[in-house]
Scaffold this active site. Structure first.
Site, PDB file in Angstrom:
ATOM      1  CB  THR A  16     -32.220   5.084  -4.123  1.00 31.14           C
ATOM      2  OG1 THR A  16     -32.892   6.326  -3.956  1.00 31.14           O
ATOM      3  CG2 THR A  16     -32.718   4.107  -3.089  1.00 31.14           C
ATOM      4  CB  SER A  61     -30.478  11.749 -10.133  1.00 34.01           C
ATOM      5  OG  SER A  61     -31.853  11.640  -9.945  1.00 34.01           O
TER       6      SER A  61
END
Ligand code: ASP
Length: 344
Positions: A16, A61
């Site tokens: 992010t 991730s």
């Protein structure tokens, strides 16, 4: 003249922190890393030399695997002597896994490797990414009497610095996304960054040793009331796993059942290793506390003290790869503290 300024390398892997909103789909997608410098002119004001590199294709991730752990590890290892500290920008979802893995890969680490990320993209007004990144860089650059203050893999998030292999992601909405339930913070950032010097890890040997290689033959079974024991039997028997992690209740307990004890006994005889990790995030596994735990102890199931699941998974894969056919060597190494990951 040699500059006394710390040299820091930022490695952007994705997540992010470096994302922007896609105007059409409204979903978050990674952007070109060069944008981070544009978004953060403040970086130029920090009194250290900063270099930055980015994954060619930054990833969410959730897509991280041990291959990526090695990619990050190899890169840091190749630049180890060129920098005083490293900051890894990583998505929060699996940050604790990657950071734990690196804590075991870099044995006797004597420089900081600080992971950070954010809950809101760095381009947003209310982002937590700026503070996280700037303070992570400051921590990575901090030295005392010429020595880095932090000499371990750590996660900096929302004013707290944690030992990486003690952390767990606890929130997908609050800025305080991580917690270290069984170990105190290494530092707290306020007006000053206050280090908890008495708990900072110090390597016993001065020379860093980089190891890698992961065997992913690990299976995790979560117990819950009503779990069909037949199905776990099938799962274990049909899997090529070498290590079974039992996510147990409380201090390491499972239901009293002949079926399960027979199964574990048989599989241990066949060479599988069973680890006991509690579903409780705080506290430790003490298999000998209750009858429901003693049965596991008597079978040879290994309690993992107060280790997190993230640390258990990455450490298991590393040592399984190192000792593929040697249960006793694996057990000895696995139960030996490597990077402050458990307390006895
Ligand atoms: N899904 C994102 C990731 O882990 C969430 C984040 O960055 O915090 O890559």
């Amino acid at each position: 003249m040699k500059s006394s300024k710390s040299k820091i390398l930022i490695i952007y892997t994705g997540g992010t922190i470096g994302m922007v909103e896609d105007h059409v789909s409204k979903t978050l997608k990674p952007f070109d890393f060069n944008q981070i410098n544009k978004e953060l002119p403040e970086l130029r004001k920090i009194k250290c030399h900063i270099d930055a590199v980015s994954f060619k294709n930054p990833i969410d991730s959730s897509n991280v695997s041990p291959v990526i752990w090695e990619k990050i590890g190899d890169y840091i290892n190749s630049k180890y002597n060129d920098y005083d500290g490293f900051v890894v920008l990583h998505g929060t979802d699996t940050m604790s896994y990657t950071a734990s893995a690196l804590s075991f890969m870099f044995q006797h680490l004597n420089k900081p490797i600080i992971f950070t990320g954010s809950q809101l993209p760095i381009g947003m007004v209310r982002t937590d990414g700026k503070e996280n990144l700037i303070t992570a860089i400051e921590i990575a650059a901090t030295k005392k009497e010429g020595e880095p203050v932090v000499q371990e893999v750590a996660i900096y998030f929302e004013y707290q610095l944690y030992r990486a292999n003690r952390t767990t992601k606890i929130s997908s909405e609050h800025f305080e996304a991580f917690k270290s339930y069984n170990f105190p913070p290494l530092a707290i950032a306020g007006i000053d960054i206050n280090y908890n010097h008495s708990v900072l890890y110090r390597p016993s040997i001065k020379k860093m040793n980089y190891i890698k290689g992961f065997d992913t033959n690990v299976l995790v079974i979560v117990f819950f009331p009503g779990l069909d024991l037949e199905s776990i039997k099938e799962m274990i028997q049909n899997s090529s796993c070498k290590v079974v992690v039992l996510m147990t209740y409380g201090s390491g307990n499972i239901p009293m059942s002949d079926k399960i004890t027979k199964l574990i006994k048989k599989q241990i005889k066949k060479g599988k290793i069973f680890l006991n990790v509690s579903q409780c995030k705080a506290g430790r596994v003490e298999q000998q506390k209750y009858e429901t735990g003693i049965q596991l102890h008597n079978l040879g199931v290994l309690g993992v003290y107060d280790m997190t699941l993230e640390a258990v998974i990455s450490k298991t894969m590393l040592y399984l790869h190192k000792f593929p056919n040697d249960v006793s060597q694996f057990t000895t190494e696995f139960l030996t503290e490597k990077a402050g990951e458990f307390s006895i």
